[in-house]
Design a protein around this motif. Structure first.
Motif, PDB file in Angstrom:
ATOM      1  N   GLU A 321      31.550  97.613  34.757  1.00  0.00           N
ATOM      2  CA  GLU A 321      30.790  98.857  34.657  1.00  0.00           C
ATOM      3  C   GLU A 321      29.983  98.720  35.459  1.00  0.00           C
ATOM      4  OE1 GLU A 321      30.285 103.001  32.965  1.00  0.00           O
ATOM      5  OE2 GLU A 321      32.159 100.954  32.591  1.00  0.00           O
ATOM      6  N   LEU A 322      28.959  97.627  35.423  1.00  0.00           N
ATOM      7  CA  LEU A 322      27.632  98.442  36.131  1.00  0.00           C
ATOM      8  C   LEU A 322      28.043  97.908  37.342  1.00  0.00           C
ATOM      9  CD1 LEU A 322      24.444  97.554  36.424  1.00  0.00           C
ATOM     10  CD2 LEU A 322      24.830  94.928  37.123  1.00  0.00           C
ATOM     11  N   GLU A 323      29.001  97.593  38.326  1.00  0.00           N
ATOM     12  CA  GLU A 323      29.521  97.532  39.657  1.00  0.00           C
ATOM     13  C   GLU A 323      30.110  98.970  39.540  1.00  0.00           C
ATOM     14  OE1 GLU A 323      33.402  95.383  42.070  1.00  0.00           O
ATOM     15  OE2 GLU A 323      32.959  94.336  40.234  1.00  0.00           O
ATOM     16  N   ARG A 324      31.342  99.756  38.901  1.00  0.00           N
ATOM     17  CA  ARG A 324      30.951 100.586  39.097  1.00  0.00           C
ATOM     18  C   ARG A 324      30.274 102.384  39.056  1.00  0.00           C
ATOM     19  NH1 ARG A 324      35.445  99.290  35.798  1.00  0.00           N
ATOM     20  NH2 ARG A 324      34.256 100.494  33.927  1.00  0.00           N
ATOM     21  N   GLU A 325      29.152 101.595  38.699  1.00  0.00           N
ATOM     22  CA  GLU A 325      28.054 102.451  38.279  1.00  0.00           C
ATOM     23  C   GLU A 325      27.430 102.442  40.001  1.00  0.00           C
ATOM     24  OE1 GLU A 325      23.947 103.503  35.619  1.00  0.00           O
ATOM     25  OE2 GLU A 325      25.115 102.059  35.446  1.00  0.00           O
ATOM     26  N   GLU A 326      26.934 101.020  41.006  1.00  0.00           N
ATOM     27  CA  GLU A 326      26.745 100.740  41.842  1.00  0.00           C
ATOM     28  C   GLU A 326      26.989 101.202  42.878  1.00  0.00           C
ATOM     29  OE1 GLU A 326      25.908  96.630  41.930  1.00  0.00           O
ATOM     30  OE2 GLU A 326      24.347  96.534  40.889  1.00  0.00           O
ATOM     31  N   ARG A 327      28.456 101.660  42.405  1.00  0.00           N
ATOM     32  CA  ARG A 327      29.280 102.291  43.886  1.00  0.00           C
ATOM     33  C   ARG A 327      29.168 103.550  43.605  1.00  0.00           C
ATOM     34  NH1 ARG A 327      35.227  98.832  43.139  1.00  0.00           N
ATOM     35  NH2 ARG A 327      34.910  96.582  43.825  1.00  0.00           N
ATOM     36  N   TRP A 328      29.104 104.067  42.598  1.00  0.00           N
ATOM     37  CA  TRP A 328      28.999 105.345  42.387  1.00  0.00           C
ATOM     38  C   TRP A 328      27.596 105.816  42.639  1.00  0.00           C
ATOM     39  CZ3 TRP A 328      31.799 110.038  42.034  1.00  0.00           C
ATOM     40  CH2 TRP A 328      30.507 110.639  41.318  1.00  0.00           C
ATOM     41  N   ASN A 329      26.532 105.294  42.820  1.00  0.00           N
ATOM     42  CA  ASN A 329      24.970 105.277  43.141  1.00  0.00           C
ATOM     43  C   ASN A 329      25.582 105.183  44.490  1.00  0.00           C
ATOM     44  OD1 ASN A 329      24.406 105.526  40.418  1.00  0.00           O
ATOM     45  ND2 ASN A 329      23.600 103.534  40.431  1.00  0.00           N
ATOM     46  N   LYS A 330      25.919 104.040  45.987  1.00  0.00           N
ATOM     47  CA  LYS A 330      26.019 104.286  46.832  1.00  0.00           C
ATOM     48  C   LYS A 330      26.606 105.742  47.637  1.00  0.00           C
ATOM     49  CE  LYS A 330      25.913  99.055  47.373  1.00  0.00           C
ATOM     50  NZ  LYS A 330      27.047  98.338  47.824  1.00  0.00           N
ATOM     51  N   GLU A 333      24.416 108.826  47.237  1.00  0.00           N
ATOM     52  CA  GLU A 333      23.316 107.982  48.117  1.00  0.00           C
ATOM     53  C   GLU A 333      24.042 108.683  49.132  1.00  0.00           C
ATOM     54  OE1 GLU A 333      19.959 104.757  50.102  1.00  0.00           O
ATOM     55  OE2 GLU A 333      21.799 104.586  48.532  1.00  0.00           O
TER      56      GLU A 333
END
Length: 362
Positions: A321-330, A333
């Motif tokens: 979930e954290l990894e998906r959230e980071e990818r989404w934030n990238k 951006e």
């Protein structure tokens, strides 16, 4: 002459008189039916019954009685049920035909229309029949349970006849326990998804069946049943969750759970863990915690292993979930940077166009 003119005169309102006539006619018809029922009842109670030729009671009378059982008048339905019961117990040759015609009423209710009165009375009649002389062949019992009683659970009016129907079910299953597995599986397939009231009725019925279920029948249905119990346990409706928890309150059910804990615990563990921590009801959480401790006593090794695996899976899910959230934030951006670049290009292009316009004008 004046009377006849008054009848056809459009200025005279005949509605009140017409309503009175209709009411009086209905009361007269009802009185005639009650008198007919009373005479027929006395005929059946005749002390010289052995002298009466049995051909006086035929199949057409059964059909007419079942039609009367569809009456909107509760008193008429009750009296019809009494007559039907007396005929059933006095005329042995008519018993198969009576059951056959009752089944036809059920089939019509299931497949054609639910607007049939007398379902409660029919269930009460069958309940008395099964209590006093349950002589149905096993095939007929199975057909009644699987093809009639199970589909009857889907009706919107289930609450009106549920209690006498459940009593019939328990009587039939008591004499034919091999059908228990098929019957419970049938209920699980049509489990209500949006009605908490019906869900509680289903749980009550399964609890009653489970009180006397045997080892072989329990093992036949334990996996699908406890998957459903787990979902009910996690229900936000407190009464549904409490009825699911009631499965651990009967000695026979708990004995089967203990004997088959290696199968049931893996099915129940994720729900027990989540409900004990996340359910809004303190009472439900406390009850689930008690059951969790019971499972721990049953098989501590399996419990600890499941607990370790569950926590490991939860950590993996959080990491994903954290990894998906980071990818989404990238992605967001990058989209923002691209939008800014496009905005700059537009400004530059618009400035160049304005400059060319000035040159052309000059």
């Amino acid at each position: 002459m004046s009377d006849s003119l008054a009848i056809v005169n459009p200025d005279s309102p005949p509605k009140e008189k017409l309503d009175i006539d209709i009411v009086s006619k209905d009361q007269e018809d009802l009185a005639k039916r009650q008198l007919t029922f009373e005479l027929f009842s006395r005929f059946l109670e005749c002390t010289d019954y052995d002298m009466i030729e049995k051909r006086e009671i035929d199949q057409m009378i059964i059909v007419k009685l079942l039609e009367s059982l569809d009456s909107k008048d509760a008193g008429e339905r009750e009296f019809t049920k009494i007559l039907l019961r007396r005929i059933y117990f006095k005329f042995d040759p008519l018993r198969p035909y009576i059951r056959h015609e009752i089944n036809n009423v059920f089939y019509r209710f299931i497949h054609e229309t639910e607007n049939i009165n007398g379902m409660t009375e029919l269930m009460e009649f069958l309940n008395e029949v099964f209590r006093k002389c349950n002589d149905l062949p096993n095939d007929e019992q199975k057909n009644l349970l699987i093809k009639i009683i199970v589909p009857l659970h889907k009706a919107q009016s289930l609450i009106t006849y549920f209690i006498p129907m459940m009593k019939c079910t328990l009587l039939l299953l008591h004499g034919n326990s091999k059908v228990m597995g098929d019957y419970i599986n049938g209920l699980l397939k049509i489990w209500p998804m949006v009605s908490s009231e019906k869900e509680m009725m289903f749980l009550d019925e399964i609890y009653k069946i489970m009180e006397k279920i045997g080892k072989e029948e329990f093992e036949q249905i334990q996996l699908p049943m406890f998957r459903r119990i787990a979902k009910c346990l996690a229900s936000p409706h407190m009464s549904v969750a409490e009825r699911a928890l009631r499965m651990w309150s009967h000695q026979n059910i708990v004995a089967h759970i203990i004997s088959n804990n290696e199968v049931i615990l893996p099915v129940m563990f994720p729900t027990l863990y989540q409900v004990s921590k996340e359910h809004w009801s303190d009472e439900v959480r406390d009850l689930v915690y008690s059951i969790t401790k019971l499972f721990l006593k049953m098989n501590e090794k399996l419990f600890n292993e499941l607990n370790k695996n569950f926590k490991s899976e939860r950590e993996k899910e959080k990491a994903l979930e954290l990894e998906r959230e980071e990818r989404w934030n990238k992605v967001m951006e990058m989209q923002s940077n691209r939008s800014q670049c496009l905005s700059v290009d537009i400004d530059l292009n618009s400035g160049l166009v304005d400059h060319l316009k000035e040159l052309v004008i000059d």
